[in-house]
Enzyme design. Structure first.
Site, PDB file in Angstrom:
ATOM      1  N   GLY A  14     -44.275 -39.985 -23.433  1.00 55.94           N
ATOM      2  CA  GLY A  14     -43.193 -39.287 -24.129  1.00 55.94           C
ATOM      3  C   GLY A  14     -41.997 -40.191 -24.387  1.00 55.94           C
ATOM      4  O   GLY A  14     -41.986 -41.369 -24.002  1.00 55.94           O
ATOM      5  N   TYR A 137     -37.051 -22.321 -22.241  1.00 57.54           N
ATOM      6  CA  TYR A 137     -36.892 -23.717 -21.800  1.00 57.54           C
ATOM      7  C   TYR A 137     -35.875 -23.791 -20.665  1.00 57.54           C
ATOM      8  O   TYR A 137     -36.110 -24.451 -19.648  1.00 57.54           O
ATOM      9  CB  TYR A 137     -36.461 -24.565 -23.001  1.00 57.54           C
ATOM     10  CG  TYR A 137     -36.346 -26.048 -22.721  1.00 57.54           C
ATOM     11  CD1 TYR A 137     -37.432 -26.787 -22.247  1.00 57.54           C
ATOM     12  CD2 TYR A 137     -35.153 -26.728 -22.967  1.00 57.54           C
ATOM     13  CE1 TYR A 137     -37.322 -28.155 -22.006  1.00 57.54           C
ATOM     14  CE2 TYR A 137     -35.038 -28.095 -22.748  1.00 57.54           C
ATOM     15  CZ  TYR A 137     -36.128 -28.801 -22.260  1.00 57.54           C
ATOM     16  OH  TYR A 137     -36.008 -30.153 -22.036  1.00 57.54           O
TER      17      TYR A 137
HETATM   18  N1  LIG Z   1     -35.526 -35.768 -25.142  1.00 51.04           N
HETATM   19  C1  LIG Z   1     -34.383 -35.201 -24.764  1.00 51.04           C
HETATM   20  O1  LIG Z   1     -33.403 -35.161 -25.521  1.00 51.04           O
HETATM   21  C2  LIG Z   1     -34.269 -34.604 -23.378  1.00 51.04           C
HETATM   22  C3  LIG Z   1     -32.990 -34.233 -22.927  1.00 51.04           C
HETATM   23  C4  LIG Z   1     -32.859 -33.701 -21.655  1.00 51.04           C
HETATM   24  C5  LIG Z   1     -33.976 -33.545 -20.860  1.00 51.04           C
HETATM   25  N2  LIG Z   1     -35.215 -33.877 -21.306  1.00 51.04           N
HETATM   26  C6  LIG Z   1     -36.349 -33.681 -20.375  1.00 51.04           C
HETATM   27  O2  LIG Z   1     -36.939 -34.949 -20.146  1.00 51.04           O
HETATM   28  C7  LIG Z   1     -38.341 -34.836 -19.959  1.00 51.04           C
HETATM   29  C8  LIG Z   1     -39.037 -35.747 -20.964  1.00 51.04           C
HETATM   30  O3  LIG Z   1     -38.603 -35.406 -22.276  1.00 51.04           O
HETATM   31  P1  LIG Z   1     -39.163 -36.205 -23.544  1.00 51.04           P
HETATM   32  O4  LIG Z   1     -38.232 -35.937 -24.653  1.00 51.04           O
HETATM   33  O5  LIG Z   1     -39.515 -37.590 -23.161  1.00 51.04           O
HETATM   34  O6  LIG Z   1     -40.517 -35.370 -23.807  1.00 51.04           O
HETATM   35  P2  LIG Z   1     -41.740 -35.739 -24.765  1.00 51.04           P
HETATM   36  O7  LIG Z   1     -41.430 -36.905 -25.623  1.00 51.04           O
HETATM   37  O8  LIG Z   1     -42.140 -34.459 -25.431  1.00 51.04           O
HETATM   38  O9  LIG Z   1     -42.871 -36.171 -23.730  1.00 51.04           O
HETATM   39  C9  LIG Z   1     -43.456 -35.247 -22.868  1.00 51.04           C
HETATM   40  C10 LIG Z   1     -44.509 -35.943 -22.042  1.00 51.04           C
HETATM   41  O10 LIG Z   1     -45.183 -34.950 -21.227  1.00 51.04           O
HETATM   42  C11 LIG Z   1     -46.606 -35.107 -21.422  1.00 51.04           C
HETATM   43  N3  LIG Z   1     -47.310 -33.844 -21.218  1.00 51.04           N
HETATM   44  C12 LIG Z   1     -47.075 -32.654 -21.812  1.00 51.04           C
HETATM   45  N4  LIG Z   1     -47.966 -31.736 -21.373  1.00 51.04           N
HETATM   46  C13 LIG Z   1     -48.785 -32.384 -20.481  1.00 51.04           C
HETATM   47  C14 LIG Z   1     -49.893 -31.989 -19.681  1.00 51.04           C
HETATM   48  N5  LIG Z   1     -50.351 -30.721 -19.693  1.00 51.04           N
HETATM   49  N6  LIG Z   1     -50.481 -32.910 -18.903  1.00 51.04           N
HETATM   50  C15 LIG Z   1     -50.047 -34.201 -18.883  1.00 51.04           C
HETATM   51  N7  LIG Z   1     -48.991 -34.637 -19.591  1.00 51.04           N
HETATM   52  C16 LIG Z   1     -48.371 -33.728 -20.392  1.00 51.04           C
HETATM   53  C17 LIG Z   1     -46.723 -35.601 -22.860  1.00 51.04           C
HETATM   54  O11 LIG Z   1     -47.999 -36.160 -23.086  1.00 51.04           O
HETATM   55  P3  LIG Z   1     -48.741 -35.868 -24.503  1.00 51.04           P
HETATM   56  O12 LIG Z   1     -47.719 -36.147 -25.557  1.00 51.04           O
HETATM   57  O13 LIG Z   1     -49.895 -36.781 -24.520  1.00 51.04           O
HETATM   58  O14 LIG Z   1     -49.092 -34.420 -24.479  1.00 51.04           O
HETATM   59  C18 LIG Z   1     -45.600 -36.625 -22.885  1.00 51.04           C
HETATM   60  O15 LIG Z   1     -46.002 -37.813 -22.251  1.00 51.04           O
HETATM   61  C19 LIG Z   1     -38.682 -33.359 -20.132  1.00 51.04           C
HETATM   62  O16 LIG Z   1     -38.814 -32.781 -18.863  1.00 51.04           O
HETATM   63  C20 LIG Z   1     -37.473 -32.797 -20.873  1.00 51.04           C
HETATM   64  O17 LIG Z   1     -37.284 -31.453 -20.520  1.00 51.04           O
HETATM   65  C21 LIG Z   1     -35.386 -34.412 -22.551  1.00 51.04           C
END
Ligand SMILES: NC(=O)c1ccc[n+]([C@@H]2O[C@H](COP(=O)([O-])OP(=O)(O)OC[C@H]3O[C@@H](n4cnc5c(N)ncnc54)[C@H](OP(=O)(O)O)[C@@H]3O)[C@@H](O)[C@H]2O)c1
Length: 318
Positions: A14, A137
């Site tokens: 991700g 969420y």
């Molecule tokens: N991006 C932001 O602005 C932001 C801000 C605050 C907090 N966060 C938090 O930070 C964390 C990461 O965010 P992100 O933006 O990096 O998310 P992301 O780009 O959507 O990545 C999510 C990751 O989780 C994996 N995943 C999802 N379902 C899965 C499953 N069933 N089994 C194994 N792996 C799984 C995905 O793999 P696949 O893609 O292969 O499914 C991907 O590697 C999250 O908890 C989010 O709530 C994000």
């Protein structure tokens, strides 16, 4: 955390997990454990348990999640709440019960309720739920914080949480996101390339009343490593810059960085969004961490990286 520590990153493909894996690798951490979604489904309790039992990671960064645009949050509520709850419960429980030294849970600014007064202090994190389509969420992320709080200290295990504001930037061009900064930057770049003189952006009203903080991915992964190494309390830590801008200011900063000279148009027929969801950074600063990049510097760095990647793909960039 030593260079030979066994470090597992949940969600390493991700936006955040990928950036973190790259940074740990370049910092010389040599024992990073990675599993793709296909090889380890975090929804599968038994597989997750077996993985932790066998691999025994000492440190875990929880960067997995199911998230997307506001439309995604609104239309996929059941997937959002179910996936986030089950994955984090499986990982946090299995990690602690299999003797992890420390786990860092990446929460989200969405945990601050719609009625919390900005700038949000960490102690207000679980006060009420954010409305406007974010409920599923927010609840899932609040439960993640509570899970960490309850598991923190069990048999000396540590579970800490951080609450990042909106993240921009990526290290993976094939999975570039369509969140605000990325979308505006790509649209402006394309408009510049094609000589388009007028550009419509998905900003409602004047964009002057919606004030936000944005953190550059490089800063966020630096904060994750810093907190993993230095922070042991169970109060979550906001991760955000002090600098806050309106969406109108954001659009103009990106415009200057990209060098797009056309006229910008917002969705003036849509209601003005008066959204001020600022996080307090006092506690984060007290822990001794500060971001390195201003918003302009972060966007500049991201755009430079973006142009390099396009060039590698053989696309014209000037
Ligand atoms: N991006 C932001 O602005 C932001 C801000 C605050 C907090 N966060 C938090 O930070 C964390 C990461 O965010 P992100 O933006 O990096 O998310 P992301 O780009 O959507 O990545 C999510 C990751 O989780 C994996 N995943 C999802 N379902 C899965 C499953 N069933 N089994 C194994 N792996 C799984 C995905 O793999 P696949 O893609 O292969 O499914 C991907 O590697 C999250 O908890 C989010 O709530 C994000």
């Amino acid at each position: 955390m030593n260079k030979d520590s066994r470090i597992y990153i949940a969600g390493h493909t991700g936006q955040i997990g990928y950036g973190l894996a790259k940074k740990l690798q370049s910092d010389g951490y040599e024992n990073i454990i990675l599993r793709t979604h296909d090889s380890l489904d975090l929804l599968n309790q038994k597989s997750v348990w077996d993985f932790f039992k066998k691999e025994k990671p000492e440190y875990v960064f929880y960067c997995a999640g199911v998230l997307g645009s506001i439309d995604y949050f609104v239309h996929e509520r059941t997937a959002v709440i179910y996936n986030n709850l089950i994955m984090q419960a499986n990982v946090i429980h299995s990690a602690v019960k299999n003797n992890v030294k420390k786990l860092l849970y990446v929460g989200s600014g969405s945990v601050y309720g719609s009625h919390a007064s900005p700038p949000f202090q960490e102690t207000a994190a679980i006060d009420s739920i954010q409305q406007g389509g974010m409920e599923a969420y927010s609840v899932a992320k609040i439960v993640g914080l509570e899970l960490c709080k309850q598991y923190h200290g069990i048999d000396g295990r540590k579970c800490i949480s951080v609450l990042p504001t909106h993240v921009y930037g990526t290290k993976n061009i094939s999975r570039i996101k369509n969140t605000l900064v990325e979308e505006i930057l790509q649209k402006m770049h394309q408009a510049k390339q094609e000589g388009v003189k007028e550009l419509d952006l998905d900003i409602w009203g004047t964009g002057k009343k919606c004030i936000r903080q944005f953190i550059y991915l490089d800063d966020l992964v630096d904060a994750l490593i810093y907190m993993m190494v230095n922070y042991d309390e169970n109060l979550p830590v906001n991760i955000a810059p002090k600098e806050a801008v309106s969406l109108d200011e954001l659009a103009h900063i990106i415009q200057e960085v990209v060098g797009y000279t056309g006229t910008l148009h917002y969705q003036t027929d849509k209601p003005e969004k008066a959204d001020d969801r600022l996080m307090s950074v006092t506690y984060m600063q007290k822990q001794g961490w500060n971001p390195r990049y201003t918003l302009r510097e972060g966007i500049q760095s991201f755009y430079t990286w973006y142009l390099d990647e396009l060039q590698k793909k053989g696309k014209q960039v000037s």
